[in-house]
Scaffold this active site. Sequence first.
Site, short mmCIF file in Angstrom:
data_model
loop_
_atom_site.label_atom_id
_atom_site.label_comp_id
_atom_site.label_asym_id
_atom_site.label_seq_id
_atom_site.Cartn_x
_atom_site.Cartn_y
_atom_site.Cartn_z
N GLU A 84 10.75 0.94 9.87
CA GLU A 84 11.69 2.04 9.65
C GLU A 84 10.92 3.31 9.97
OE1 GLU A 84 13.15 5.03 8.43
OE2 GLU A 84 13.10 4.35 6.33
N GLU A 92 10.30 15.12 15.84
CA GLU A 92 10.53 15.16 14.40
C GLU A 92 9.59 16.21 13.79
OE1 GLU A 92 9.30 11.57 12.25
OE2 GLU A 92 11.19 11.66 11.16
N LYS A 135 0.84 -1.20 0.00
CA LYS A 135 0.00 0.00 0.00
C LYS A 135 0.88 1.25 0.00
CE LYS A 135 -1.89 2.62 3.25
NZ LYS A 135 -1.89 3.94 2.61
N CYS A 141 13.27 10.80 6.74
CA CYS A 141 13.33 10.23 8.09
C CYS A 141 14.72 10.38 8.71
CB CYS A 141 12.94 8.76 8.04
SG CYS A 141 13.78 7.87 6.73
#
Length: 798
Positions: A268, A399, A194, A302
């Site tokens: 991840e 983040e 997906k 990331c």
Amino acid sequence: MKTRIKEIYKTMEYGPAPEDASEAIQFLKKYNNKFNLFINGKWVTPSSGEYYDSINPSTKEKLAQISEANEADVDKAVAAAKKALPKWVSIGAHQRARYLYALARQIQKHSRLFSVLESLDNGKPIRETRDIDIPIVVRHFYHHAGWAQLRDTELKDYKELGVIGQIIPWNFPLMMLSWKIAPAIAMGNTIVLKPAEATSLTALLFAEICQQIGLPNGVVNIITGHGSTGAAIVNHKDVSKIAFTGSTEVGKIIRRATAGTGKKLSLELGGKSPFIVFEDADLDSVVEGIVDAIWFNQGQVCCAGSRLLVQESIAEKLYKKIRARMENLRIGNALDKSIDIGAIVDDTQLKTIKEMVQLGVDEGSTLNQPSWACPTEGYYYPPTLFTDVSPSATIAQEEIFGPVLVAMSFRTHKEAVKLANNTRYGLACSIWTENINLALDIAPQIKAGVAWINCTNVFDAAAGFGGYRESGFGREGGKEGLMEYLKPRINNEFTDEPLPISINNLDTPNENGLPSLGIDRTTKMYIGGKQARPDGGYSTVINSVKGVYIGEVSKGNRKDIRNAVEAAHANNKWLDMTGHSRAQVLYYLAENLMIRREEFASRIVQMTNQNKSDALQEVDLSIERIYTYAALADKYDGHVHHTIHRNVTLAMPENLGVMGIICPDESPLLGFISTVIPAITMGNSVIVIPSEKLPFSATDFYQVLETSDVPAGTVNIVTGGKDELAQVLAKHDNVDAIWYFGNKEGCREIEFLSADNMKRTWVNYGKYRNWLDKAQGEGQEFLKHASQIKNIWIPYGA
Ligand code: NDP
């Protein structure tokens, strides 16, 4: 004249250099700008009948309608993948290699179309999709065509997993697809993938490529949709593994949802990666490094170097250079070949960035932005630098996933390491210094899966990529990435019940011809190299398997576990030792166990009523097993990867840190040795919960530890209620990993509770190993689970 040309260059405006999008538009039109699901090699309308819009973030224009897959569609896709599996496995390594090669070739041939479509859909500059994303995708398929070919020779002890569910984010849509699909199908699995709702178009073009090369139906299924579609894949009973890239928040949801199911997992997740600049660094290179670290892909990376840590002596000088560089960056439509920064993926992400920046200002950090304004027709945000940031500020900890750099300074090397590790994440770090000794001293000290020395954001199919701590676990790329899509063949030999042991009719060891141990006093626990009384002051009675009273053990509680974790953390000695020195200690352990061979055998007989010969065999195998790990201590080492850049890329196995080990009940001594010794071989310190029923082999082992030069805190043993203590360990934020050998429900609990700080877990899902069998009870598989790979990139070139 000379001066005038220079003047002209300085004052001349950039003209637009737009990439032609007509082929990409044509591709969309071919499908009437409306895409169905790709299941079993065909385009299938979604059961829900619902579609949502995909937007070009550079202009806010609608590009296409994308299907919303529901549970019924996920079911269809998984069924197609399941059906395709046996044939995909049986066609063999070479045939699969040919398909992967064909995919690589076909993507390469259409690389410009992929680049343009990606830039249209995601807003990332064409310069990046054309020169970075798509070449990496092509390289990934070529590299894995090679692994597909080598599958049966290089990895013959491993087996494919089955149907893999893959869920990817929007920041590198096709690149993430390639990182997921290439290794999975190369190893003989079939997949359901997906893409992110905002960026599905290149995945759908990839589906068309699968048709063009004649990939067997059902091997690759692409289903689009929102988070609920992802959740349906995660929860599907026929999916054997989930590979996910995305936020830490969703990663934790997935960890909990799959707990106890036996689904393999690689995650991840997010990051807040440090970009560390020492005073001897080449500052002009550093500035270009920063452009690549935080403004590449608008900072939606990331592993973005989002925390700038600068040595105090050069901080102001560097900030000045960064401000000047920010002023010169160009922002605009992703298809303009001369821009540096494109659009943010969508309005939600833009809003998040704006809120985080406001929070930074509110918390007292100084905001630096260029004087120019962003275009207004799309979702743009200017390059941003925060100075005067406190290490505990929200913007220094969370983040942001946007073009926002937060800067802090340090004075000493030690302080740099401390600041760098002051985060719950551990994905990457970038180290800038002209002193290679310093760089290689710092890199292993940073808790991160990737260390880039004087470079940043470099990736290659031959090198593993992935995180420590809450940045997730598992690797993508390199041989270590393949392991995520395989399982050891030996797993098939594990049983649902423990192997029966032959029990004699005798009651005591001395009847067996072994020394009698008599009735024991209550054993203490072993914490920080000393025997310790339990905090609660309780003890538990232990009977033999025949129900004969043997003695008592201390009943550990949460406080004892906390003390043990503290003692394990205080132990740096073991970690700092070389493999050779650790081997010496292990040999010494084996030697001291050998001296007490008869006594340990007696204890096994006393607890299990086995025959003398069986008990002696267990002790002898334990000694032999310690030898195996002593042998491996200086041999289980890393690789130098052949990455395509001018780099030495070192893949180094590192310890996990502090591990909790919940020992099996079978083979009381050998089960303890087989789990504890590999864990410490890799430099970890451990908190061990020995078998609850048969704990005395472990408590007798204190004396062996004490006489064998094992540094205090390396092995800590807490006796008591297995599952109660295991859960305390699983919840503890300062425990990095946990191994559990016990029942199914216990395994589920461990995996579920470990999600809080994303501990690495290794559990047996209620299956039993035969610890007496070397193939099942020892080897590199254990060391793999006791370590993680750090990839250190060292560029060269004069
Ligand atoms: P998410 O983690 O929500 O999305 C990643 C993928 O997971 C998408 O395909 C998403 O679907 C899907 N998903 C969402 N919820 C579930 C669920 N419960 N079960 C299974 N799959 C699910 O990231 P976002 O896109 O929402 O971004 C939010 C933040 O995450 C960003 O601001 C950034 O901080 C971080 N992030 C980190 C990335 C990384 O590479 N580490 C990548 C992307 C984001 P869909 O989006 O289609 O609804």
